[in-house]
Design a protein around this motif. Sequence first.
Motif, PDB file in Angstrom:
ATOM      1  N   SER A 182     -13.806   8.982 -10.536  1.00  8.83           N
ATOM      2  CA  SER A 182     -13.345   7.646  -9.887  1.00  8.83           C
ATOM      3  C   SER A 182     -13.749   6.532 -11.026  1.00  8.83           C
TER       4      SER A 182
ATOM      5  N   ARG B 240       0.818  -1.136  -0.134  1.00 11.02           N
ATOM      6  CA  ARG B 240      -0.001   0.139  -0.267  1.00 11.02           C
ATOM      7  C   ARG B 240       0.873   1.332  -0.045  1.00 11.02           C
TER       8      ARG B 240
ATOM      9  N   THR C  24      -6.319   5.010  -6.944  1.00 13.53           N
ATOM     10  CA  THR C  24      -7.018   3.629  -6.274  1.00 13.53           C
ATOM     11  C   THR C  24      -8.516   4.060  -6.486  1.00 13.53           C
ATOM     12  N   LEU C  25      -9.360   2.979  -6.389  1.00 15.37           N
ATOM     13  CA  LEU C  25     -10.761   3.070  -6.392  1.00 15.37           C
ATOM     14  C   LEU C  25     -11.392   1.970  -5.214  1.00 15.37           C
ATOM     15  N   HIS C  26     -12.091   2.525  -4.329  1.00 14.11           N
ATOM     16  CA  HIS C  26     -12.527   1.782  -3.185  1.00 14.11           C
ATOM     17  C   HIS C  26     -13.211   0.444  -3.760  1.00 14.11           C
ATOM     18  N   GLY C  27     -13.000  -0.535  -3.326  1.00 12.03           N
ATOM     19  CA  GLY C  27     -13.704  -1.765  -3.528  1.00 12.03           C
ATOM     20  C   GLY C  27     -13.585  -2.281  -5.105  1.00 12.03           C
ATOM     21  N   LYS C  28     -12.792  -1.532  -5.933  1.00  9.39           N
ATOM     22  CA  LYS C  28     -12.534  -1.857  -7.453  1.00  9.39           C
ATOM     23  C   LYS C  28     -10.946  -2.369  -7.565  1.00  9.39           C
TER      24      LYS C  28
END
Lengths: 243, 243
Positions: free
Chosen positions: B215, A46, A60-64
């Motif tokens: 996003s 990270r 960076t894309l949360h959950g993707k």
Amino acid sequence: MPKMKYEYIYKDLKQKIEEEEYSYQDFLPSENALVQIYGCSRNTVRRAIGTLVTDGYVQTLHGKGVRNIFRPIDQTSYTIGGIESFKESSIRNKKDGRTRVLQFMELTADEKIARKTGFSPGTELYYIQRLHYLDEKPLIINHNYFLKSAVPGLTAKIAEGSIYEYLENTLHMTIVNSKRVVTVEKITQIDEKYLELDVNDYNCMAVITSQTYNSDGIMFEFTQSRHRPDYFRFQDNAVRKTL
Amino acid sequence: MPKMKYEYIYKDLKQKIEEEEYSYQDFLPSENALVQIYGCSRNTVRRAIGTLVTDGYVQTLHGKGVRNIFRPIDQTSYTIGGIESFKESSIRNKKDGRTRVLQFMELTADEKIARKTGFSPGTELYYIQRLHYLDEKPLIINHNYFLKSAVPGLTAKIAEGSIYEYLENTLHMTIVNSKRVVTVEKITQIDEKYLELDVNDYNCMAVITSQTYNSDGIMFEFTQSRHRPDYFRFQDNAVRKTL
DNA sequence: GCCGATTTGTCCGTATGTATC
DNA sequence: CGATACATACGGACAAATCGG
């Protein structure tokens, strides 16, 4: 093999991105996959990714996942990025750089200089005026003020090469950070003369003023860097904060 | 009480620094002390400090501590920092901002526009020309190109206020990052007219071109922001990397 | 629409290394 | 040398967002 793992991972991913091993808009392997690949903890992965985000290489894309948004075209022409000497950026930009010392003198800060630079009145300084050439074209005039007590033994000879090299390798100073301000200012007679400018063409230029600190928390350098307007390019990546 | 701990700690420390609870050159409490103060882990404290470092508020020194290098004087005048709308920066700079829409039209990208903006030829776009006033003085002309498919329903009325507010609050778009380049360019007749400039005074100006991503990894905005040279000020803090 | 798998985001506790004093 | 302070790294837990079935 570098000393630090996150540094190795960062550089490795960066290179893979630059060499288009991941193409534009592709997702990188997931953090857990990278943990397997590099044999390290997720925190370390990270951290490497976080550095790529600030470089504008990925988002960076949360959950993707982590998406590659690097475009080689963005890196063309001479760019100004982090803290680096003229010599370093010439090498990074794969250009032939040369430096000519126009003035080298010692002086004591008076009220006027103190206001301009942020050094206290009465401080002993080196004042250096340098002309930087790229591929034999004069592009930048630098006005450097160095704190004499922090940078002892500076000479015109050193100033012809790289002052930062002297500071870091000979004096073992650690340069930490630099506060920079970009403005546009009128061309002076000195600019006109040395940068071979014509006021009827451009009558102003880009100016970067910077205050640079070392690990003693001392502002040891004030520099005004005056750039030919037609060759000036300052690059940046900003991240929208949700804070 | 904010949702995230590191955000709370970051803001709290930042405020204490701005209010000079720690004076210039002072060391902040050690990381372990901050762990006690905030009742959190060391990682969380370190994250807050890391953000202050990139802000140029403090420097961390191995084995010594975290030193405050914030100087209120650096923050004077109108500054451009992270990704923010004109409205947001006006508020942050405590000035009265106003926006006038000069043009609002839909167009399809031809070869020329494609080269300039980075959008593909044939893409449907909104083109908006806006004039931004600060304290009733015209300072900035913006040329915005928005991807129509990503920003549906945009109107001149919305453009008068804050487009970003519309994107984030109504369309629920998440703005992620923005690649920016600062250059110096010649003044055009449009600049001269609306910014009330005199070419005999300044004949060029500061230009920020930016490509902004959401996003979905889509570059949804290309903007050329043309600033009055005498009021332009772009601020930055660079950290020397040891990588 | 729900559920479970995947992926990133936040946070914790701990261990070890290294620089400073 | 020991105490203190920051730097790196690990492993684990849970939350939150996304996506496919």
